[in-house]
Design a protein around this motif. Structure first.
Motif, PDB file in Angstrom:
ATOM      1  N   LYS A 213       0.843  -1.198   0.000  1.00 19.03           N
ATOM      2  CA  LYS A 213       0.000   0.000   0.000  1.00 19.03           C
ATOM      3  C   LYS A 213       0.878   1.249   0.000  1.00 19.03           C
ATOM      4  O   LYS A 213       0.586   2.267   0.645  1.00 19.03           O
ATOM      5  CB  LYS A 213      -0.930   0.025   1.227  1.00 19.03           C
ATOM      6  N   ALA A 214       1.979   1.143  -0.732  1.00 14.07           N
ATOM      7  CA  ALA A 214       2.969   2.217  -0.760  1.00 14.07           C
ATOM      8  C   ALA A 214       2.651   3.242  -1.845  1.00 14.07           C
ATOM      9  O   ALA A 214       2.016   2.919  -2.854  1.00 14.07           O
ATOM     10  CB  ALA A 214       4.359   1.632  -0.994  1.00 14.07           C
ATOM     11  N   ASP A 215       3.095   4.472  -1.628  1.00 18.11           N
ATOM     12  CA  ASP A 215       2.909   5.528  -2.622  1.00 18.11           C
ATOM     13  C   ASP A 215       4.034   5.475  -3.639  1.00 18.11           C
ATOM     14  O   ASP A 215       4.803   6.431  -3.825  1.00 18.11           O
ATOM     15  CB  ASP A 215       2.858   6.906  -1.948  1.00 18.11           C
ATOM     16  N   PHE A 216       4.132   4.327  -4.310  1.00 16.94           N
ATOM     17  CA  PHE A 216       5.113   4.123  -5.367  1.00 16.94           C
ATOM     18  C   PHE A 216       4.406   4.103  -6.709  1.00 16.94           C
ATOM     19  O   PHE A 216       3.207   3.842  -6.794  1.00 16.94           O
ATOM     20  CB  PHE A 216       5.856   2.788  -5.196  1.00 16.94           C
ATOM     21  N   THR A 217       5.175   4.329  -7.742  1.00 15.40           N
ATOM     22  CA  THR A 217       4.643   4.209  -9.098  1.00 15.40           C
ATOM     23  C   THR A 217       5.723   3.637 -10.014  1.00 15.40           C
ATOM     24  O   THR A 217       6.923   3.747  -9.714  1.00 15.40           O
ATOM     25  CB  THR A 217       4.150   5.572  -9.628  1.00 15.40           C
ATOM     26  N   ILE A 218       5.288   3.037 -11.105  1.00 20.83           N
ATOM     27  CA  ILE A 218       6.214   2.456 -12.083  1.00 20.83           C
ATOM     28  C   ILE A 218       6.352   3.421 -13.252  1.00 20.83           C
ATOM     29  O   ILE A 218       5.349   3.845 -13.833  1.00 20.83           O
ATOM     30  CB  ILE A 218       5.697   1.097 -12.581  1.00 20.83           C
ATOM     31  N   LEU A 219       7.580   3.792 -13.574  1.00 20.12           N
ATOM     32  CA  LEU A 219       7.798   4.705 -14.700  1.00 20.12           C
ATOM     33  C   LEU A 219       7.407   4.028 -16.016  1.00 20.12           C
ATOM     34  O   LEU A 219       7.582   2.826 -16.189  1.00 20.12           O
ATOM     35  CB  LEU A 219       9.261   5.140 -14.775  1.00 20.12           C
ATOM     36  N   ASP A 220       6.902   4.823 -16.926  1.00 19.52           N
ATOM     37  CA  ASP A 220       6.526   4.311 -18.247  1.00 19.52           C
ATOM     38  C   ASP A 220       7.779   4.223 -19.123  1.00 19.52           C
ATOM     39  O   ASP A 220       7.930   4.955 -20.100  1.00 19.52           O
ATOM     40  CB  ASP A 220       5.479   5.232 -18.881  1.00 19.52           C
ATOM     41  N   TYR A 221       8.660   3.322 -18.728  1.00 21.83           N
ATOM     42  CA  TYR A 221       9.909   3.130 -19.461  1.00 21.83           C
ATOM     43  C   TYR A 221      10.347   1.683 -19.276  1.00 21.83           C
ATOM     44  O   TYR A 221      10.425   1.180 -18.152  1.00 21.83           O
ATOM     45  CB  TYR A 221      11.004   4.072 -18.958  1.00 21.83           C
ATOM     46  N   GLU A 222      10.616   1.016 -20.366  1.00 20.72           N
ATOM     47  CA  GLU A 222      11.035  -0.390 -20.334  1.00 20.72           C
ATOM     48  C   GLU A 222      12.555  -0.474 -20.455  1.00 20.72           C
ATOM     49  O   GLU A 222      13.117  -0.134 -21.496  1.00 20.72           O
ATOM     50  CB  GLU A 222      10.366  -1.147 -21.482  1.00 20.72           C
ATOM     51  N   ILE A 223      13.208  -0.918 -19.371  1.00 23.64           N
ATOM     52  CA  ILE A 223      14.654  -1.110 -19.430  1.00 23.64           C
ATOM     53  C   ILE A 223      14.970  -2.275 -20.359  1.00 23.64           C
ATOM     54  O   ILE A 223      15.875  -2.216 -21.189  1.00 23.64           O
ATOM     55  CB  ILE A 223      15.237  -1.398 -18.024  1.00 23.64           C
ATOM     56  N   ALA A 224      14.202  -3.359 -20.211  1.00 24.96           N
ATOM     57  CA  ALA A 224      14.373  -4.551 -21.049  1.00 24.96           C
ATOM     58  C   ALA A 224      13.129  -5.411 -20.971  1.00 24.96           C
ATOM     59  O   ALA A 224      12.451  -5.442 -19.939  1.00 24.96           O
ATOM     60  CB  ALA A 224      15.603  -5.341 -20.614  1.00 24.96           C
ATOM     61  N   ALA A 225      12.820  -6.102 -22.069  1.00 19.15           N
ATOM     62  CA  ALA A 225      11.728  -7.085 -22.083  1.00 19.15           C
ATOM     63  C   ALA A 225      12.339  -8.463 -21.985  1.00 19.15           C
ATOM     64  O   ALA A 225      13.448  -8.700 -22.482  1.00 19.15           O
ATOM     65  CB  ALA A 225      10.923  -6.952 -23.379  1.00 19.15           C
ATOM     66  N   GLU A 226      11.637  -9.390 -21.341  1.00 20.09           N
ATOM     67  CA  GLU A 226      12.215 -10.704 -21.096  1.00 20.09           C
ATOM     68  C   GLU A 226      11.142 -11.755 -20.864  1.00 20.09           C
ATOM     69  O   GLU A 226       9.941 -11.437 -20.844  1.00 20.09           O
ATOM     70  CB  GLU A 226      13.143 -10.645 -19.877  1.00 20.09           C
ATOM     71  N   GLU A 227      11.588 -12.991 -20.687  1.00 27.80           N
ATOM     72  CA  GLU A 227      10.690 -14.098 -20.405  1.00 27.80           C
ATOM     73  C   GLU A 227      11.213 -14.890 -19.207  1.00 27.80           C
ATOM     74  O   GLU A 227      12.419 -15.004 -19.013  1.00 27.80           O
ATOM     75  CB  GLU A 227      10.580 -15.043 -21.612  1.00 27.80           C
ATOM     76  N   TYR A 228      10.279 -15.422 -18.430  1.00 23.30           N
ATOM     77  CA  TYR A 228      10.633 -16.289 -17.305  1.00 23.30           C
ATOM     78  C   TYR A 228      10.562 -17.749 -17.730  1.00 23.30           C
ATOM     79  O   TYR A 228       9.651 -18.154 -18.457  1.00 23.30           O
ATOM     80  CB  TYR A 228       9.649 -16.114 -16.156  1.00 23.30           C
ATOM     81  N   GLY A 229      11.521 -18.544 -17.241  1.00 24.42           N
ATOM     82  CA  GLY A 229      11.500 -19.982 -17.478  1.00 24.42           C
ATOM     83  C   GLY A 229      12.046 -20.709 -16.269  1.00 24.42           C
ATOM     84  O   GLY A 229      12.540 -20.094 -15.320  1.00 24.42           O
ATOM     85  N   VAL A 230      11.964 -22.030 -16.285  1.00 29.84           N
ATOM     86  CA  VAL A 230      12.551 -22.851 -15.221  1.00 29.84           C
ATOM     87  C   VAL A 230      13.923 -23.300 -15.710  1.00 29.84           C
ATOM     88  O   VAL A 230      14.033 -23.892 -16.791  1.00 29.84           O
ATOM     89  CB  VAL A 230      11.673 -24.079 -14.902  1.00 29.84           C
ATOM     90  N   GLY A 231      14.966 -23.004 -14.943  1.00 30.82           N
ATOM     91  CA  GLY A 231      16.332 -23.317 -15.359  1.00 30.82           C
ATOM     92  C   GLY A 231      16.874 -24.577 -14.705  1.00 30.82           C
ATOM     93  O   GLY A 231      16.824 -24.721 -13.482  1.00 30.82           O
TER      94      GLY A 231
END
Length: 273
Positions: A213-231
């Motif tokens: 419930k924090a007063d945080f926000t996410i900037l509208d900027y993508e550092i990188a796009a990626e995918e999650y997998g099981v390694g």
């Protein structure tokens, strides 16, 4: 003369014996280093390596038990396979050593595939993700350009750290890029004001903002796009295939979507889509 010749021959034979012995030892070591992986059977242990400070993927719940989206997926896979599920928290920067030693069977905890494609044997990707910046709403930071001269926190050995290394033109403008042990520490620093931003996974950021419930926000900027997998350890296709086929079953019968709804309020999984 004969005595000297005999001594020379003896020393030569000894040296040859040591040389041959060393060569045999090296060959044996090389042979043993090539581990053969086999399928797990019902009743076998399946040990999941995860970062216990990475909600909602894997963390310590209010009841003191390990929980999270990824861990619930792993539990369901074990249930269907008849394996004994074991959740093992690890230091994120020691994950490779744990996998290599056999201390864990896989790394399953919001584990980014991008940039690591050749280091592990991977399952199919099951989630899309982005690396983003989280800031305080009242910070006056509206874009990545406003981070110039600011303190940015990032978790050690994380995808965000790797992505910022690739974007040196951006990270070089920061006042300081602080490497912290985990994202919980980074978000606490953000809340206290000792950090101006945290670079992290958007999946985790969205959950943390709602949970705290924090007063945080996410900037509208993508550092990188990626995918999650099981390694899995490189070459461990046998167990990878077992886990992957079970995940596909879970996607097909709606179980994966149900678990996603529980943690994210919507189905964000991508297997079978």
């Amino acid at each position: 003369m004969k005595k000297r010749l005999a001594m020379v021959l003896a020393v030569t034979l000894l040296a040859m014996t040591v040389f041959v012995g060393c060569g045999s030892k090296d060959n044996s070591s090389d042979k043993n280093s090539k581990k053969e992986y086999t399928e797990k059977k019902s009743g076998d242990k399946f040990t999941v390596g995860f970062d216990q400070d990475f909600p909602p993927m894997g963390f310590v719940g209010d009841d003191g038990e390990y929980t999270g989206f990824d861990l619930e997926l792993a539990q369901e896979v074990c249930k269907r396979q008849g394996w004994k599920y074991v959740a093992k928290p690890i230091a994120w920067d020691s994950k490779d050593a744990e996998l290599k030693s056999g201390g864990i069977d896989c790394i399953w905890n919001g584990f980014t595939m991008d940039g690591r494609e050749d280091k592990y044997t991977w399952s199919k990707p099951y989630l899309n993700n982005e690396q983003v910046f989280v800031v305080r709403k009242d910070s006056g930071i509206k874009s990545e350009k406003d981070l110039e001269g600011k303190v940015v926190d990032v978790q050690t050995d994380s995808s965000a750290q790797a992505a910022l290394k690739e974007k040196a033109d951006l990270s070089s403008t920061f006042g300081n890029l602080e490497v912290v042990a985990d994202y919980n520490t980074g978000l606490m620093n953000l809340e206290s004001g000792s950090a101006d931003a945290v670079a992290m996974d958007t999946v985790v950021a969205a959950y943390q903002i709602e949970k705290r419930k924090a007063d945080f926000t996410i900037l509208d900027y993508e550092i990188a796009a990626e995918e999650y997998g099981v390694g899995f350890a490189k070459g461990n296709k046998a167990v990878r295939d077992q886990v992957e086929s079970t995940l596909e079953e879970m996607a097909k019968d709606g179980t994966m979507a149900k678990i996603s709804q529980k943690w994210f309020k919507k189905d964000i999984t991508i297997i079978g889509k």
